[in-house]
Design a protein around this motif. Structure first.
Motif, short mmCIF file in Angstrom:
data_model
loop_
_atom_site.label_atom_id
_atom_site.label_comp_id
_atom_site.label_asym_id
_atom_site.label_seq_id
_atom_site.Cartn_x
_atom_site.Cartn_y
_atom_site.Cartn_z
N GLU A 29 19.06 13.73 -1.60
CA GLU A 29 19.33 13.55 -3.02
C GLU A 29 20.80 13.22 -3.26
O GLU A 29 21.12 12.38 -4.10
N ALA A 30 21.68 13.86 -2.51
CA ALA A 30 23.11 13.59 -2.65
C ALA A 30 23.44 12.16 -2.24
O ALA A 30 24.26 11.50 -2.88
N ASN A 31 22.78 11.66 -1.19
CA ASN A 31 23.05 10.30 -0.70
C ASN A 31 22.57 9.23 -1.66
O ASN A 31 23.18 8.17 -1.77
N ARG A 32 21.46 9.47 -2.34
CA ARG A 32 20.90 8.41 -3.20
C ARG A 32 21.29 8.56 -4.68
O ARG A 32 20.90 7.76 -5.51
N SER A 33 22.06 9.57 -4.98
CA SER A 33 22.46 9.78 -6.38
C SER A 33 23.80 9.12 -6.66
O SER A 33 24.50 8.68 -5.76
N ASN A 34 24.15 9.07 -7.91
CA ASN A 34 25.43 8.51 -8.33
C ASN A 34 26.46 9.61 -8.54
O ASN A 34 27.41 9.43 -9.29
N LEU A 35 26.27 10.75 -7.90
CA LEU A 35 27.19 11.87 -8.06
C LEU A 35 28.46 11.63 -7.26
O LEU A 35 28.42 11.03 -6.18
N GLN A 36 29.56 12.11 -7.78
CA GLN A 36 30.85 11.97 -7.11
C GLN A 36 31.21 13.29 -6.43
O GLN A 36 31.20 14.35 -7.06
N SER A 37 31.53 13.23 -5.15
CA SER A 37 31.91 14.42 -4.40
C SER A 37 33.25 14.95 -4.91
O SER A 37 34.18 14.19 -5.15
N MET A 38 33.32 16.27 -5.05
CA MET A 38 34.56 16.93 -5.48
C MET A 38 35.21 17.67 -4.32
O MET A 38 36.24 18.30 -4.49
N GLY A 39 34.57 17.67 -3.15
CA GLY A 39 35.09 18.40 -2.01
C GLY A 39 34.12 19.48 -1.56
O GLY A 39 32.93 19.43 -1.87
N THR A 40 34.65 20.46 -0.83
CA THR A 40 33.81 21.54 -0.33
C THR A 40 34.32 22.89 -0.83
O THR A 40 35.50 23.03 -1.17
N ILE A 41 33.42 23.85 -0.84
CA ILE A 41 33.76 25.23 -1.20
C ILE A 41 33.20 26.15 -0.14
O ILE A 41 32.29 25.78 0.62
N GLN A 42 33.76 27.35 -0.05
CA GLN A 42 33.28 28.35 0.90
C GLN A 42 33.34 29.72 0.26
O GLN A 42 34.27 30.02 -0.52
N VAL A 43 32.35 30.53 0.56
CA VAL A 43 32.36 31.94 0.17
C VAL A 43 32.21 32.74 1.45
O VAL A 43 31.57 32.31 2.40
#
Length: 91
Positions: A29-43
């Motif tokens: 879904e992430a690959n085929r969407s028009n969403l823009q990556s903001m980076g990564t997070i960790q908990v």
């Protein structure tokens, strides 16, 4: 009848928070969407089950202003009961 306005307010508040929550998406879904990556997070140091770590990831994604997140990994370091997880976040 004074209870009805309280129940109505509680339901509206719950619905508002639900629409603000960041949604988990899959890698495809992430690959085929028009969403823009903001980076990564960790908990980390999340006590409980993997579901608790996923809830913490969703909360952190919301705090960062993300609309979606994709879980990259989740594990239990060493022999502890604490969870660690990371995700890529999108807007």
């Amino acid at each position: 009848m004074k209870l009805l306005p309280i129940i109505t307010a509680a339901l509206l508040t719950t619905a508002s928070f639900a629409t603000l929550a960041a949604s988990e998406i899959s890698a495809s879904e992430a690959n085929r969407s028009n969403l823009q990556s903001m980076g990564t997070i960790q908990v980390s140091n999340i006590t409980g089950s993997p579901d608790d770590a996923l809830s913490a990831l969703q909360q952190k994604a919301m705090e960062e202003g993300a609309s979606h997140y994709r879980v990259i990994g989740i594990d239990t370091p060493s022999d502890s009961s604490q969870q660690r997880a990371n995700a890529e976040i999108y807007r």
